[in-house]
Every structure is written in C-alpha cells, then in structure tokens.
Design an enzyme around this catalytic site. Sequence first.
Site, mmCIF file in Angstrom:
data_model
loop_
_atom_site.group_PDB
_atom_site.id
_atom_site.type_symbol
_atom_site.label_atom_id
_atom_site.label_comp_id
_atom_site.label_asym_id
_atom_site.label_seq_id
_atom_site.Cartn_x
_atom_site.Cartn_y
_atom_site.Cartn_z
ATOM 1 N N CYS A 1 0.831 -1.194 0.000
ATOM 2 C CA CYS A 1 0.000 0.000 0.000
ATOM 3 C C CYS A 1 0.876 1.259 0.000
ATOM 4 O O CYS A 1 1.415 1.615 -1.042
ATOM 5 C CB CYS A 1 -0.990 -0.036 1.160
ATOM 6 S SG CYS A 1 -2.424 0.996 0.859
ATOM 7 N N HIS B 1 -3.501 -4.765 0.437
ATOM 8 C CA HIS B 1 -2.767 -5.344 1.573
ATOM 9 C C HIS B 1 -2.784 -6.866 1.503
ATOM 10 O O HIS B 1 -3.688 -7.493 2.058
ATOM 11 C CB HIS B 1 -3.414 -4.900 2.889
ATOM 12 C CG HIS B 1 -3.187 -3.470 3.224
ATOM 13 N ND1 HIS B 1 -2.073 -3.033 3.912
ATOM 14 C CD2 HIS B 1 -3.921 -2.363 2.958
ATOM 15 C CE1 HIS B 1 -2.139 -1.719 4.055
ATOM 16 N NE2 HIS B 1 -3.254 -1.293 3.489
ATOM 17 N N GLU C 1 -1.116 -8.945 3.082
ATOM 18 C CA GLU C 1 -0.866 -9.595 4.379
ATOM 19 C C GLU C 1 -2.135 -10.121 5.036
ATOM 20 O O GLU C 1 -2.082 -11.075 5.814
ATOM 21 C CB GLU C 1 -0.112 -8.651 5.333
ATOM 22 C CG GLU C 1 -0.857 -7.396 5.792
ATOM 23 C CD GLU C 1 -0.656 -6.192 4.872
ATOM 24 O OE1 GLU C 1 -0.359 -6.390 3.681
ATOM 25 O OE2 GLU C 1 -0.807 -5.051 5.354
HETATM 26 N N1 GLN Z 1 -1.871 6.737 3.208
HETATM 27 C C1 GLN Z 1 -2.006 6.042 1.979
HETATM 28 C C2 GLN Z 1 -3.392 6.219 1.359
HETATM 29 O O1 GLN Z 1 -4.308 6.579 2.039
HETATM 30 C C3 GLN Z 1 -1.670 4.562 2.135
HETATM 31 C C4 GLN Z 1 -2.608 3.838 3.044
HETATM 32 C C5 GLN Z 1 -2.078 2.508 3.500
HETATM 33 O O2 GLN Z 1 -0.881 2.241 3.431
HETATM 34 N N2 GLN Z 1 -2.944 1.650 3.997
HETATM 35 O O3 GLN Z 1 -3.569 6.009 0.183
#
Ligand code: GLN
Length: 542
Positions: A381, A507, A509
């Site tokens: 992400c 994500h 994970e």
């Molecule tokens: N802050 C970033 C976004 O909002 C990444 C979010 C994250 O890593 N879950 O796009």
Amino acid sequence: MPKFIFCTGGVVSSVGKGVTVASIGRILKARGIRVSIQKLDPYINVDPGTMSPYQHGEVFVTEDGAETDLDLGHYERFVDENLTRASNVTTGQVYAEVIAKERRGDFLGGTVQVVPHITNEIKRRIGLAAKETGADVLIVEIGGTVGDIESLPFLEAIRQMRKDIGREHVMYIHVTLLPHICSTGELKTKPTQHSVKELRGVGIQPNVIICRSDFAIDDNLRDKISLFTDVEKEAVVPLVTARNIYEVPLVLEDFGLGKLVTRQLDLPDRTPDLSAWRALMRRIDAPKEPVRIAVVGKYVELPDAYISVREALFHACLANDRAVDIDWILSEDLERDKSFDRLTQADGIVVPGGFGERGIEGKILAARYARVHKIPYLGLCLGMQVMCVELARFVLESDEPNSTEFNPGTHYPVIDLMPDQRGISEMGGTMRLGHYPCKLVPGTVAARAYGEDLISERHRHRFEFNNAYREMLNKAGMEYSGLSPEGNLVEIAELRDHPFMLGSQFHPEFKSRPDRPHPLFREFVRAAAETERQGKQKKLPM
Ligand code: GLN
C-alpha cells in the site's frame, strides 16, 4: 440452532485471549464443526479505523471492507474462514443504532435504557453474526477484562442469552493470568479467584477457566482454583506461554478442551483431525537458516501495529524453509542518517502501509536503496506508493515528486486522490475498503507468483497511482502488472531488471495463512533467501 461460547478475560489484558479464542475455533473446526468468531469491543469508537496504531495496533480489514480489531486477524489465520462486518461489534455501533431508532420514534414514547434496549441490540448483533456465517458454533470474545465499567452491558447481554436460548446451547470460558512472584518463585491464584467472583457477581458462572502463565502450573494450583470458583478441576485448563502461537490449539486439544466443549454444548464428539496442524508445528520446530528482513515503518516500536505483516512473513519463510529474522527499522532514523548499517544487512526490505507525513522520506530512501542495490523489496500500500515516488524522483532528478497526501501542492503528484475521494470530509469508513478484483498481466512477476490471471485482494487507502505518470515510469523500468478490470487503477507495480521489486496498492498480508502463504510474500522471501545465499548484501553506503 447455533450454539454460543462466550469468552471473557480476567486479571489483566494482553494475555493472548485473542489467540486462545482463535485456537478454540481451530480445535472445533478440526471436528468438522462449522465455526465462526465474533469480537465485542467495549470502546465507544464506531470502529478502530480512526484510532492511532499506538492506541490500538493494526486495523484488520475484512473481505467486505470493515475496519476491525486485530484479533480478527488471529481468528482468520487460525480458523481459515472469512469474517464479515458483523464479526466485530463496538459499544459505539450499538449506541449509534439505538439512538438512530429513538430519533425515528421506534420506541413509541418509551424511556430508552441500557437494559433492555442496549442489551437487546447487543444480542441482536450476536444473533446476526451467527446467522450470517451459518456457523454451528459462534465463539464470542468480549474485549477488556471483567470489572471494566464499559463491558457491563456486554456481560449482561451474554448472561441473558443463557436463559433466552437454553443452557445446553451456551457456554462461558474465562481466560485469566496467574502472576509469578519472583522472590518466592510462586504462581498466584488470588487474582483469578477475584475475577471469577466479579464474573459471578454479574450472574455468570464460568464452565471453563483457562489459566495463562509463563511457568508450569501444578495440580495443587488447579485444585485451589477449582475449590474457590466451583469449576471442575478438569475444566481448569493450564495454558503456559507457548514457543509459538500456532502451538496453542494443540496444547488446548491435548489437555482435553475439545472434549469439555463438545460435552458441555452437547455436540457430537468426533475425533479431531489436527494432523495438518501438527505437521505445521513440526515444520515450525525444524531447524532452519534465517533470512533477515528489514521492515521500515513508522510504528516499529510497537510490532502489534504490523501484526499481519509479521505473520505473513513468518508464513512465507516457513514455505521457503527459512526462519524469519525481522529487523524493525524506524523510517525516521534513516532520515537522520541512522540505522543504514541495519538496512545494508537485510536480505529483503518491506515498507508496510501507513498514513501521514512522518517518516515518509526514510521510506523513500529505503526504496531507493533496494532499487539501486537490487535488494528484494515488497511495498504494501503506502510501500507501493513510495516505490513509485522514488522512481519518479530519480527520473526527474528532483525531490519534488510526491504523494499529494504529504505535499498537496507538489508539481509532480505521482500519487494522488481519485476524483471520487475528493470532497470527502468524514474520516470514518470512507476510504477504498475491502476486496476488489485485479487483473494480472501475463509474463510479469506478479502473474507468475499467483499463477492466475484474475485475483481479489483487500484494500484500505484513499490515494492511488496517478495515470499521468504511467508512461514516464514505464520507460524507467516499471511494469504495471496488476490493474483494476477497467484498467484505470494501478494495483501492482514492479520493476524490470531487478530480482524482486514489487508494490501492491492492496494489503496482501490480510489473506496470508500459516499453511497457505500469500504468493507475493512467498516470492519476495524466495528472492530474499537467494540474496542471502549469494552473500549479496553489498554493505554499501547510499
Ligand atoms: N496513506 C495512503 C493512502 O491513504 C496509504 C494507506 C495505506 O498504506 N494503507 O492512500
């Protein structure tokens, strides 16, 4: 008619109640029983999505896009069933619902009270989770410890359920801690006696007490607890801190907890099939060469903040016959020229998810180090976003490229808000959340890792790759190996001419399981193990 196991905690929190509950789920599933798990959290936030990781640790995301307690991650990893929005209930949700009904006039002039209105809403939500998941047995964990002011309505609701649906359908398990006194070398049962007394004070007599301890629990102590709490001695279950959390289902089963539960709930007592789980434990125990993974993040002092990442790395290492050695590096340290020596020792680098500007430059430096020295890199992400920003900075020979999250006025917004995120001012539950499909491009590292062309992964972010930069970064070596079905969103980016440098906007994970590692983690660790075998860490300065 589903049956219910209610798990309360006594003495102190953080004794591993979540893992214990998840383990009970596993030993029941091993008997062919359909199990689901629900967590009731007594705080007033509607969900943990708006809480700081310092307060709460990781936010776990379900398939259907709920931002939930990290214990749901344990439940999914142990029981291997997808949970839903109904699987995590907070006081905030319960009150919001009851107050909305009151405003609609549903209570017809009545006074709205904790009992019965709040407790009824809690019971409705417990029933909903059982119905939605089609479980034979719903295990319900009550967050916090008995005696907390805010957990009282939950305890009252679960007390009533025994009368509502019948004794043979409901069971209470209390998880406590036996503290160890160093000077005398003793374990103490008094706090357990007190917490059971407290539980009985609200009308709940536990059927089983699970005693957590860091030291062996002898029979005399179990006798004593049994005497003071009216719980049969055979139902006073010792649970000494395990070598590894995945051992807990086996410890509980070997003590006979599975039998106790099936007897109490009048369920068929089939022989459990835990052979695959036992094989997993043997693989965990076998000696293995370590592979060192640097996780560069902002909350590294608090590993609970990255608990699914830690577990996914563990699963992936196991699949590669490696022991995991995680070095948690604070990204801000890299900005102050600290910890680079640690980065240079790593066989692989992970930049996990995150929000806010703090530490972002350090993460970009970590991505630069991985790209330049060809060290395997996995971006999750935010980790994918910094990988794109880093390459843009290199191509444009400027520090200006950025995400508009960190520099709203940047001339090179490589990562930016999607039009449908503009103008949203509410913080709670408004990100791109939950599962979305993703098409993989044949011949890429991602497509080879998954061995499929259409996948589905869980998201939690507001910002996205800005398509205006696709061509420029592609010329510099970046492939877009995963795209939304319409092709407008970059979901996976990877570098050509690199052993493994890949970032995903989702994500991965959250979907890793101990016996089914996530393909991206598995391939990342495979590349890191190769780096280690070749003794390739360059130990170079930046
Ligand atoms: N802050 C970033 C976004 O909002 C990444 C979010 C994250 O890593 N879950 O796009």
